[in-house]
Scaffold this active site. Structure first.
Site, PDB file in Angstrom:
ATOM      1  N   LYS A  96       1.332  -0.927  -0.010  1.00  7.50           N
ATOM      2  CA  LYS A  96       0.001  -0.163   0.234  1.00  7.50           C
ATOM      3  C   LYS A  96       0.598   1.099  -0.293  1.00  7.50           C
ATOM      4  O   LYS A  96       1.695   1.385   0.835  1.00  7.50           O
ATOM      5  CB  LYS A  96      -0.964  -0.075   1.325  1.00  7.50           C
ATOM      6  CG  LYS A  96      -2.419   1.438   1.663  1.00  7.50           C
ATOM      7  CD  LYS A  96      -2.628   1.563   2.743  1.00  7.50           C
ATOM      8  CE  LYS A  96      -2.888   2.495   2.504  1.00  7.50           C
ATOM      9  NZ  LYS A  96      -3.400   2.740   4.319  1.00  7.50           N
ATOM     10  N   GLY A 157      -8.057   8.776  10.064  1.00  9.91           N
ATOM     11  CA  GLY A 157      -8.237   8.953  11.935  1.00  9.91           C
ATOM     12  C   GLY A 157      -9.472   9.791  11.966  1.00  9.91           C
ATOM     13  O   GLY A 157     -10.158   9.854  13.124  1.00  9.91           O
ATOM     14  N   ALA A 183      -9.593   4.770   4.605  1.00 11.31           N
ATOM     15  CA  ALA A 183      -9.397   6.074   6.049  1.00 11.31           C
ATOM     16  C   ALA A 183     -10.658   6.957   5.874  1.00 11.31           C
ATOM     17  O   ALA A 183     -11.819   7.050   5.149  1.00 11.31           O
ATOM     18  CB  ALA A 183      -8.577   7.403   5.349  1.00 11.31           C
ATOM     19  N   GLY A 184     -10.484   6.922   6.913  1.00 16.02           N
ATOM     20  CA  GLY A 184     -12.288   8.327   7.944  1.00 16.02           C
ATOM     21  C   GLY A 184     -13.119   7.906   7.803  1.00 16.02           C
ATOM     22  O   GLY A 184     -14.261   8.436   8.507  1.00 16.02           O
ATOM     23  N   ASN A 205      -9.351   1.222   9.767  1.00 19.05           N
ATOM     24  CA  ASN A 205      -8.143   0.669  11.082  1.00 19.05           C
ATOM     25  C   ASN A 205      -8.538   1.500  12.944  1.00 19.05           C
ATOM     26  O   ASN A 205      -9.448   0.693  13.543  1.00 19.05           O
ATOM     27  CB  ASN A 205      -7.304   1.070  11.353  1.00 19.05           C
ATOM     28  CG  ASN A 205      -6.284   0.863  12.167  1.00 19.05           C
ATOM     29  OD1 ASN A 205      -4.896   0.507  12.418  1.00 19.05           O
ATOM     30  ND2 ASN A 205      -7.060   0.166  13.166  1.00 19.05           N
ATOM     31  N   THR A 206      -9.100   2.856  13.218  1.00 14.13           N
ATOM     32  CA  THR A 206      -9.567   3.294  13.575  1.00 14.13           C
ATOM     33  C   THR A 206     -10.689   3.289  13.716  1.00 14.13           C
ATOM     34  O   THR A 206     -11.512   3.122  15.449  1.00 14.13           O
ATOM     35  CB  THR A 206      -9.304   4.594  13.646  1.00 14.13           C
ATOM     36  OG1 THR A 206      -7.738   5.212  13.226  1.00 14.13           O
ATOM     37  CG2 THR A 206      -9.560   5.860  14.590  1.00 14.13           C
TER      38      THR A 206
END
Length: 256
Positions: A96, A157, A183-184, A205-206
């Site tokens: 990535k 995040g 992301a986001g 992830n987050t």
């Protein structure tokens, strides 16, 4: 099936491995998510130091496809060095590409992302670049020959969800390679929406690791991604300004 280069996956959820409270919670979240692709930052773990805690020692690497990322790279050359380090450690040559251009927003540097992707393709890597929701940049990356496009829904995040669904839909419509929203993502609803737009997968992830209950959230994300994909394949009804009765009116008698 989600097809990336020579690899095929049943799950359309790709899961990051950072910021979990501990390895036990991390492993349980991974298990319930049924993710087959796990991503991690090469710079955040010393993969050559046997004394350091290592994610790779905790996971059954035969069960998962590991996707190292080049987080921390500020230019193409740094990204290539990180990718080669991951490959030298015996990891998959799928990478990535993450080249950050702004420390406040953590948005990717478009020029360096293009350069890094081109250089890594020449080195024989399977390249998945993290990019913004710039439609033209996504097309240029695709024209280079990358194996998937990974546009951000919103800053890394942030949990803001998909802030520009129109651009994301344009990227998906023009794509000839998988589009993985990255992301986001903050909630299962965000993940489902990405899939309803036609994305091929979601990397997060987050949203899981930072949840009050990461294990439950991992399961929720799994189910929402499956539901969103089914909804996309089923085809939603058209939006209309006026009401349409769901029950037929013909043949109904009026009681006076």
């Amino acid at each position: 099936m989600l097809n990336i280069g020579p690899f095929s996956f049943h799950s359309r959820l790709l899961l990051g491995t950072g910021k979990f409270p501990d390895f036990d919670v991390q492993q349980k979240a991974i298990d319930v998510s049924e993710a087959e692709v796990l991503t991690f930052a090469v710079r955040r773990m010393d993969i050559f130091d046997a004394k350091q805690p290592n994610l790779l020692e905790k996971l059954d690497v035969k069960k998962y496809k590991l996707l190292p990322n080049t987080a921390g790279a500020k230019n193409a050359e740094e990204a290539v060095r990180i990718a080669k380090l991951a490959k030298a450690s015996g990891l998959c040559d799928m990478i990535k590409v993450e080249v950050i251009g702004d420390d406040r927003t953590l948005l990717p540097d478009p020029v360096e992302t293009l350069r890094a992707s081109e250089m890594l393709l020449e080195e024989g890597f399977i390249v998945l670049p993290y990019t913004s929701d710039d439609v033209v940049l996504a097309r240029k990356l695709q024209e280079l020959g990358v194996h998937a496009i990974m546009p951000g829904a919103s800053p890394i995040g942030s949990g803001l969800g998909i802030v520009n669904p129109l651009n994301l839909s344009f990227i998906i419509e023009q794509a000839t390679v998988p589009v993985i929203v990255d992301a986001g993502i903050g909630s299962p609803a965000d993940a489902a929406f990405a899939m309803e737009l036609g994305a091929d997968g979601v990397l997060l992830n987050t949203a899981v690791s930072g949840a009050k209950d990461p294990i439950k959230m991992a399961q929720a994300m799994k189910l929402s991604i499956e539901a969103g994909r089914l909804g996309f394949e089923a085809g939603r009804i058209a939006r209309k300004r006026c009401a349409t009765a769901s029950s037929p009116l013909e043949g109904m008698s009026v009681v006076e």
